[in-house]
Every structure is written in C-alpha cells, then in structure tokens.
Scaffold this motif. Sequence first.
Motif, mmCIF file in Angstrom:
data_model
loop_
_atom_site.group_PDB
_atom_site.id
_atom_site.type_symbol
_atom_site.label_atom_id
_atom_site.label_comp_id
_atom_site.label_asym_id
_atom_site.label_seq_id
_atom_site.Cartn_x
_atom_site.Cartn_y
_atom_site.Cartn_z
ATOM 1 N N LYS A 273 0.815 -1.215 0.000
ATOM 2 C CA LYS A 273 0.000 0.000 0.000
ATOM 3 C C LYS A 273 0.845 1.261 0.000
ATOM 4 N N GLU A 274 1.982 1.225 0.719
ATOM 5 C CA GLU A 274 2.795 2.429 0.807
ATOM 6 C C GLU A 274 3.399 2.797 -0.548
ATOM 7 N N VAL A 275 3.728 1.789 -1.365
ATOM 8 C CA VAL A 275 4.270 2.068 -2.690
ATOM 9 C C VAL A 275 3.192 2.652 -3.597
ATOM 10 N N VAL A 276 2.006 2.065 -3.582
ATOM 11 C CA VAL A 276 0.895 2.586 -4.382
ATOM 12 C C VAL A 276 0.584 4.024 -3.986
ATOM 13 N N GLU A 277 0.563 4.265 -2.684
ATOM 14 C CA GLU A 277 0.262 5.618 -2.211
ATOM 15 C C GLU A 277 1.352 6.600 -2.639
ATOM 16 N N PHE A 278 2.608 6.161 -2.573
ATOM 17 C CA PHE A 278 3.712 7.034 -2.961
ATOM 18 C C PHE A 278 3.661 7.368 -4.449
ATOM 19 N N VAL A 279 3.410 6.351 -5.290
ATOM 20 C CA VAL A 279 3.369 6.606 -6.728
ATOM 21 C C VAL A 279 2.195 7.511 -7.081
ATOM 22 N N ASN A 280 1.040 7.282 -6.462
ATOM 23 C CA ASN A 280 -0.090 8.183 -6.696
ATOM 24 C C ASN A 280 0.238 9.612 -6.261
ATOM 25 N N PHE A 281 0.917 9.716 -5.130
ATOM 26 C CA PHE A 281 1.343 11.025 -4.644
ATOM 27 C C PHE A 281 2.319 11.659 -5.630
ATOM 28 N N TYR A 282 3.216 10.843 -6.173
ATOM 29 C CA TYR A 282 4.185 11.307 -7.170
ATOM 30 C C TYR A 282 3.454 11.874 -8.390
ATOM 31 N N ILE A 283 2.482 11.104 -8.886
ATOM 32 C CA ILE A 283 1.718 11.534 -10.050
ATOM 33 C C ILE A 283 0.996 12.852 -9.773
ATOM 34 N N ASP A 284 0.396 12.960 -8.602
ATOM 35 C CA ASP A 284 -0.378 14.148 -8.266
ATOM 36 C C ASP A 284 0.474 15.397 -8.071
ATOM 37 N N ASN A 285 1.747 15.223 -7.751
ATOM 38 C CA ASN A 285 2.571 16.377 -7.373
ATOM 39 C C ASN A 285 3.784 16.625 -8.260
ATOM 40 N N SER A 286 4.098 15.714 -9.171
ATOM 41 C CA SER A 286 5.329 15.857 -9.938
ATOM 42 C C SER A 286 5.332 17.076 -10.849
ATOM 43 N N GLY A 287 4.162 17.454 -11.372
ATOM 44 C CA GLY A 287 4.116 18.629 -12.239
ATOM 45 C C GLY A 287 4.588 19.882 -11.540
ATOM 46 N N GLU A 288 4.011 20.148 -10.384
ATOM 47 C CA GLU A 288 4.370 21.356 -9.641
ATOM 48 C C GLU A 288 5.787 21.269 -9.085
ATOM 49 N N LEU A 289 6.143 20.102 -8.544
ATOM 50 C CA LEU A 289 7.466 19.964 -7.935
ATOM 51 C C LEU A 289 8.582 19.960 -8.972
ATOM 52 N N SER A 290 8.310 19.473 -10.172
ATOM 53 C CA SER A 290 9.336 19.514 -11.225
ATOM 54 C C SER A 290 9.696 20.952 -11.564
ATOM 55 N N LYS A 291 8.712 21.833 -11.568
ATOM 56 C CA LYS A 291 8.993 23.257 -11.798
ATOM 57 C C LYS A 291 9.847 23.831 -10.688
ATOM 58 N N ASP A 292 9.554 23.420 -9.458
ATOM 59 C CA ASP A 292 10.284 23.953 -8.306
ATOM 60 C C ASP A 292 11.772 23.622 -8.369
ATOM 61 N N VAL A 293 12.120 22.484 -8.977
ATOM 62 C CA VAL A 293 13.530 22.080 -9.019
ATOM 63 C C VAL A 293 14.162 22.279 -10.400
ATOM 64 N N GLY A 294 13.480 23.043 -11.269
ATOM 65 C CA GLY A 294 14.112 23.463 -12.516
ATOM 66 C C GLY A 294 13.776 22.675 -13.765
ATOM 67 N N TYR A 295 12.747 21.822 -13.699
ATOM 68 C CA TYR A 295 12.352 21.060 -14.874
ATOM 69 C C TYR A 295 11.032 21.579 -15.435
ATOM 70 N N ILE A 296 10.560 20.960 -16.502
ATOM 71 C CA ILE A 296 9.365 21.422 -17.199
ATOM 72 C C ILE A 296 8.270 20.375 -17.059
#
Length: 318
Positions: A273-296
């Motif tokens: 469950k923790e892996v599924v939750e982490f990947v879902n969290f990754y999907i939900d937040n990667s767009g915004e966080l990628s900008k924060d660290v210099g990606y598109i």
Amino acid sequence: MKKLVFILSLAFIVGACGDKKSQKENKEETTGKLSGTIKVDGSSTVFPITEAVAEEFRAVQPDVKVTVGVSGTGGGFKKFSRGETNLSNASRPIKEKEIAACKENNINYLELEVAYDGLAVLVNPENDWVDSFTIEELKKIWEPAAQGVIMKWNQIRPEWPNEEIHLFGPGVASGTYDYFTEAIVGKSGSSRGDFTASEDDHVLVQGIAGDKFALGFFGLAYYTENKDKLTLIGVHNGEEVIKPTLETVSNGTYKPLSRPLFVYVNSTSVKSKEVVEFVNFYIDNSGELSKDVGYIPLPSELYVQQKENFKNFVENNQ
C-alpha cells in the motif's frame, strides 16, 4: 533524431483536491497511516524531482521511509532488474538488454514520464569567446575520433584561444550521457574517453566553475541551481541559436537536446500500500514539484492517460 513528441506515449495527471477536509483527514479515510520502506535509485537527473516528492510525502506519511539513491540510469536499472528497488529513476527509456534482465528475473514494470528536461551546455564564466555552438561543432569535440586530436579551442574556431579544452560530462552509466551522445554524436554511448566523468552532477558543476577553459554538459536543473557559477551556452538548432528554457524545451525548439524523464515502477512493489500511495502522490505532485527544481512539467492533457495507466497496472498486479 527522434523528436520529443514521438516518445510521449505516457503521461501523468495532477490529482484533484477532493473535498475541503484536511489533508490528514482525507489520508486517514483513504489509506490510513502507513509504514514501511520504499527504495528508489537511478538517474542523478531525475533525483531532484523524486527527492522533492519524497520530502513532501514524508510530511503526510512520516512512518514511511523513502530512500533515493543516485547510481546513474544504467546502475539504477541493474538494481531494478534484480528486484532490489521499488522504483527506478531514468533519464532515458529502458534498453533492450535491461528489459531482458528484468524478464530473466520475472520483473514486470510500468514506465511513467515525470517531466521534460533540456541538456545544458556549460562553460566557465570567465570564458568570453564562446557565444554558441552548432551541433557539428559539438560533435567535432565529443566524437570518438576527437580523442587526442581535437585538444584546443582554436581547432573549433580559429579565432578562439590556443588553449586546451578541458571536458566534463556524466559517466557512461548515465542516461544523460547516453542521450547526449545519441543526439550529438549520432550513437548512444559513443564518445571520446578523455574527459572528466562523474555520476554526481555537483562534481561537474565544481569542475567547470573552477576552470576557465572547461566545457561540459548535464541536466538543466543543475545549471538552474548554480547559474551564478556557470555560463549557459546556446545551441544552433539549424535555424537559430536557442538556449534551454521552460518554453524552448516544452515547445521543442531547443533541439535535439530536449527529452522526457522517467520513473519505472516494479509490479511486485504495487502489492504494498505504501508504494501505491507514494506513486499516486508522485503523479499528483510531480508537475508542480518539477517546476520547483528546474524542470518542465508535462502538458496537462498527457497526465490523464498516465493516471489511468497506473490504476490499471495496480489492479492487474494485486
């Protein structure tokens, strides 16, 4: 050279916010408090995104330990194919030999795109002679035949100094190295060998920043972090000189040095469950966080299919 759009087969989605209950309340209702360890390794280029996601995830699931290693894309896939990691960061798609290694060990996986990146070509700030490179000039510097032959700046352009070029780049296990050599030299993994190589981009930053006659390349995010120490050089795309930015990478004008970045998920891992939750969290937040660290971030319409792909992947591997 494959264009960026040809490899946009998968994408993420930024998750909906849900109701107005607190994040903690929502988390408790959906998954409850989780524990366990999630192991990620691989690309140093993707590391800043994954580490940013992991840091945010720790705030909502503090009992889940997320470790993020940096062994290069190739090194990460070796561990991933042996079942030693749950996720693998990659700055290029998985290769046939790595696919075979996964099959040999009964490792099934899902490829997820997380962001776009532009490879940055850098020189020392004291370099006052280079304003741009053509693809042909970069090839002349980096191709295997250049080793021991193309050694000085004035061999590239006669008006440049009669001084040695000191080259810095990612190690041969790096997906960034693979991508650069394919885009510039024409064959992945093919280059001269007499350059300072490191899987740690911070080492490359320090090397270029401390040497007036240095030239190197790595992911755009590390330039963004160190722009006061380095000079970013534009590349002629056949029509005009372009530097990598959010706009030029996302619209494809910074070519051929734009690319997608990936995370691969092990099918066995989604039983936790923790892996599924982490990947879902990754999907939900990667767009915004990628900008924060210099990606598109990926285009929003491409996120939808990615979310659905992961949902189906989880259902098929429970």
